[in-house]
Design an enzyme around this catalytic site. Structure first.
Site, short mmCIF file in Angstrom:
data_model
loop_
_atom_site.label_atom_id
_atom_site.label_comp_id
_atom_site.label_asym_id
_atom_site.label_seq_id
_atom_site.Cartn_x
_atom_site.Cartn_y
_atom_site.Cartn_z
N TYR A 1 0.83 -1.20 0.00
CA TYR A 1 0.00 0.00 0.00
C TYR A 1 0.87 1.25 0.00
O TYR A 1 1.90 1.32 0.67
CB TYR A 1 -0.89 0.04 1.24
CG TYR A 1 -1.96 -1.03 1.26
CD1 TYR A 1 -2.94 -1.09 0.28
CD2 TYR A 1 -2.00 -1.97 2.28
CE1 TYR A 1 -3.92 -2.07 0.30
CE2 TYR A 1 -2.98 -2.95 2.33
CZ TYR A 1 -3.94 -2.99 1.33
OH TYR A 1 -4.91 -3.95 1.36
N HIS A 61 -12.23 3.75 5.37
CA HIS A 61 -11.07 2.92 5.06
C HIS A 61 -10.66 2.01 6.23
O HIS A 61 -9.60 1.38 6.18
CB HIS A 61 -9.88 3.80 4.67
CG HIS A 61 -10.10 4.54 3.38
ND1 HIS A 61 -10.54 5.84 3.33
CD2 HIS A 61 -9.94 4.16 2.09
CE1 HIS A 61 -10.64 6.23 2.07
NE2 HIS A 61 -10.28 5.23 1.30
N ARG A 101 -5.11 7.92 -8.76
CA ARG A 101 -4.29 6.81 -8.30
C ARG A 101 -4.94 5.52 -8.81
O ARG A 101 -6.11 5.51 -9.22
CB ARG A 101 -4.17 6.78 -6.77
CG ARG A 101 -5.47 6.45 -6.06
CD ARG A 101 -5.33 6.48 -4.55
NE ARG A 101 -4.44 5.45 -4.04
CZ ARG A 101 -4.83 4.23 -3.68
NH1 ARG A 101 -6.10 3.86 -3.80
NH2 ARG A 101 -3.96 3.36 -3.22
N ASN A 152 -5.89 1.45 -7.86
CA ASN A 152 -6.08 0.43 -6.84
C ASN A 152 -6.47 -0.86 -7.55
O ASN A 152 -6.87 -0.83 -8.73
CB ASN A 152 -7.17 0.88 -5.85
CG ASN A 152 -7.23 0.00 -4.63
OD1 ASN A 152 -6.23 -0.60 -4.22
ND2 ASN A 152 -8.40 -0.11 -4.01
N GLU A 212 -9.08 -0.24 -10.31
CA GLU A 212 -9.83 1.00 -10.15
C GLU A 212 -8.91 2.19 -10.48
O GLU A 212 -7.87 2.37 -9.84
CB GLU A 212 -10.32 1.16 -8.71
CG GLU A 212 -11.33 0.11 -8.30
CD GLU A 212 -11.68 0.19 -6.82
OE1 GLU A 212 -12.60 -0.53 -6.39
OE2 GLU A 212 -11.02 0.97 -6.10
N TYR A 219 -7.34 -9.64 2.65
CA TYR A 219 -8.24 -8.50 2.54
C TYR A 219 -8.87 -8.43 1.16
O TYR A 219 -10.05 -8.12 1.01
CB TYR A 219 -7.49 -7.21 2.85
CG TYR A 219 -8.28 -5.97 2.54
CD1 TYR A 219 -9.42 -5.64 3.29
CD2 TYR A 219 -7.92 -5.11 1.51
CE1 TYR A 219 -10.15 -4.50 3.00
CE2 TYR A 219 -8.65 -3.98 1.22
CZ TYR A 219 -9.76 -3.67 1.96
OH TYR A 219 -10.49 -2.55 1.67
N LYS A 220 -8.11 -8.75 0.13
CA LYS A 220 -8.61 -8.70 -1.23
C LYS A 220 -9.39 -9.96 -1.61
O LYS A 220 -9.95 -10.04 -2.72
CB LYS A 220 -7.46 -8.45 -2.21
CG LYS A 220 -6.84 -7.07 -2.04
CD LYS A 220 -5.74 -6.80 -3.03
CE LYS A 220 -5.14 -5.40 -2.83
NZ LYS A 220 -6.07 -4.30 -3.12
#
Length: 353
Positions: free
Chosen positions: A38, A194, A224, A226, A266, A317-318
């Site tokens: 990250y 978040h 950005r 993601n 994204e 998490y993903k």
């Protein structure tokens, strides 16, 4: 920029979504190096960049008509996917103006905006829309101004109200999200929104990002990238519909992993709005199968290395551990070990089949 549309594509049931070779090479591949952690990774959102996805303020590609149809279908099933709190009406009009003006400027053959004082006429040729209305008078549109224009744009959008040295999610059109809920998150602060992200809080990523965004200036948007991964080219992976898409993960096998698993990227853009001082947050979703990624040598090598070495907490998490190793195993023989160039742009202009 002339776009050739594919209106008959589907993002559920039959999953007929496919990328043309040109569309594949305009994909905003999210990894500028062979590992991932990250970071704030914010840069100015100017026209132009490593692929054609960055050439317009609001990107329109060959999937535009099909994605707008899918959005309308999701909203018909669940109208709460679009919500705006009452105090954000000025931000709604700001957003409508910004999106219409930029679509008309970047794609004049597809969109036209004519103004005579507050009397405006909007023409959207791909969707067959011509609408005259009075700017600032919501009753002259078929629905609220934010809903009206975001029904005609690809990707999701949220409206962030700035107050108390913080940002709050006080509106949104969210039908293509990666497993988060507008109904649950609306009204949340930046940190609350978040909250579930692992590791990033400890590294101070969101504290730095918030400080940066609070100083965001009108006319100086930023962007950005993601990413996550999705089974099947399904746009709607919302918590509300988890019983529909959750079982897809169990359908992945070593034999079908390349076609089934999609890299979901994204392109996140943030714009300061002129009258309301709110921030329009665009979350444009792009899907590309692992099989298509494998056609671009730089991307297949890099995706293999990123997924092979990905921190377990990020993978969890993903939501990818169930098939992560299968993707790694598929890509491993395609990684010749050679060095990759920095940045996300492909090294070649032709796709290798």
């Amino acid at each position: 920029m002339t776009v050739l549309f594919k209106p008959a594509e589907t993002f559920r049931d039959t999953f007929t979504y496919k990328k043309s070779p040109e569309d594949l090479l305009r994909f905003p591949f999210p990894f500028p190096e062979d590992s991932y952690m990250y970071s704030v990774n914010i840069e100015p959102h100017v026209r132009g960049g490593p692929t054609a996805a960055f050439q317009a303020q609001f990107d329109v590609d060959e999937h535009y008509i099909a994605e707008c149809k899918e959005r309308a279908r999701v909203l018909a099933e669940d109208p709460k996917r679009c919500q705006v709190l009452p105090h954000m009406l000025t931000a709604e009009w700001d957003s409508l103006e910004m999106i219409m003006e930029n679509l008309a400027a970047d794609y004049p053959e597809h969109f036209t905006l004519s103004k005579d004082g507050d009397a405006w006429t909007w023409v959207n040729r791909p969707l067959g829309i011509q609408q005259s209305f009075i700017f600032g008078k919501a009753e002259t549109l078929p629905c609220g101004p934010f809903e009206y224009i975001t029904r005609q744009a690809q990707g999701d959008f949220t409206l962030q109200d700035q107050r108390e040295d913080n940002l709050f999610v006080d509106g949104g059109m969210v039908t293509t999200q990666a497993d988060w809920s507008l109904e649950f998150d609306i009204g949340m602060s930046f940190q609350e929104w978040h909250g579930p992200v692992p590791l990033a809080h400890e590294k101070g990523v969101f504290d730095r990002a918030l400080k940066y965004l609070l100083r965001l200036q009108y006319g100086q948007p930023v962007r950005r990238l993601n990413w996550t991964m999705t089974v099947n080219p399904r746009l709607d992976t919302s918590p509300e519909n988890y019983p529909v898409w959750g079982p897809d993960k169990a359908s992945v096998t070593p034999e079908n992993v390349a076609e089934k698993v999609h890299l979901r990227v994204e392109l996140q853009t943030l714009y300061r709005l002129p009258r309301s001082n709110a921030i329009l947050f665009g979350i444009r979703c792009y899907l590309t199968s692992v099989a298509d990624i494998a056609k671009v040598p730089k991307w297949r090598r890099r995706l293999h290395r990123v997924l092979r070495d990905l921190h377990p907490d990020i993978a969890a998490y993903k939501g990818i551990p169930r098939y992560q190793q299968m993707v790694v195993d598929y890509l491993a023989p395609l990684d010749d070990g050679s060095a990759t160039s920095p940045g996300i742009a492909p090294d070649i202009e032709k796709i290798q089949v």
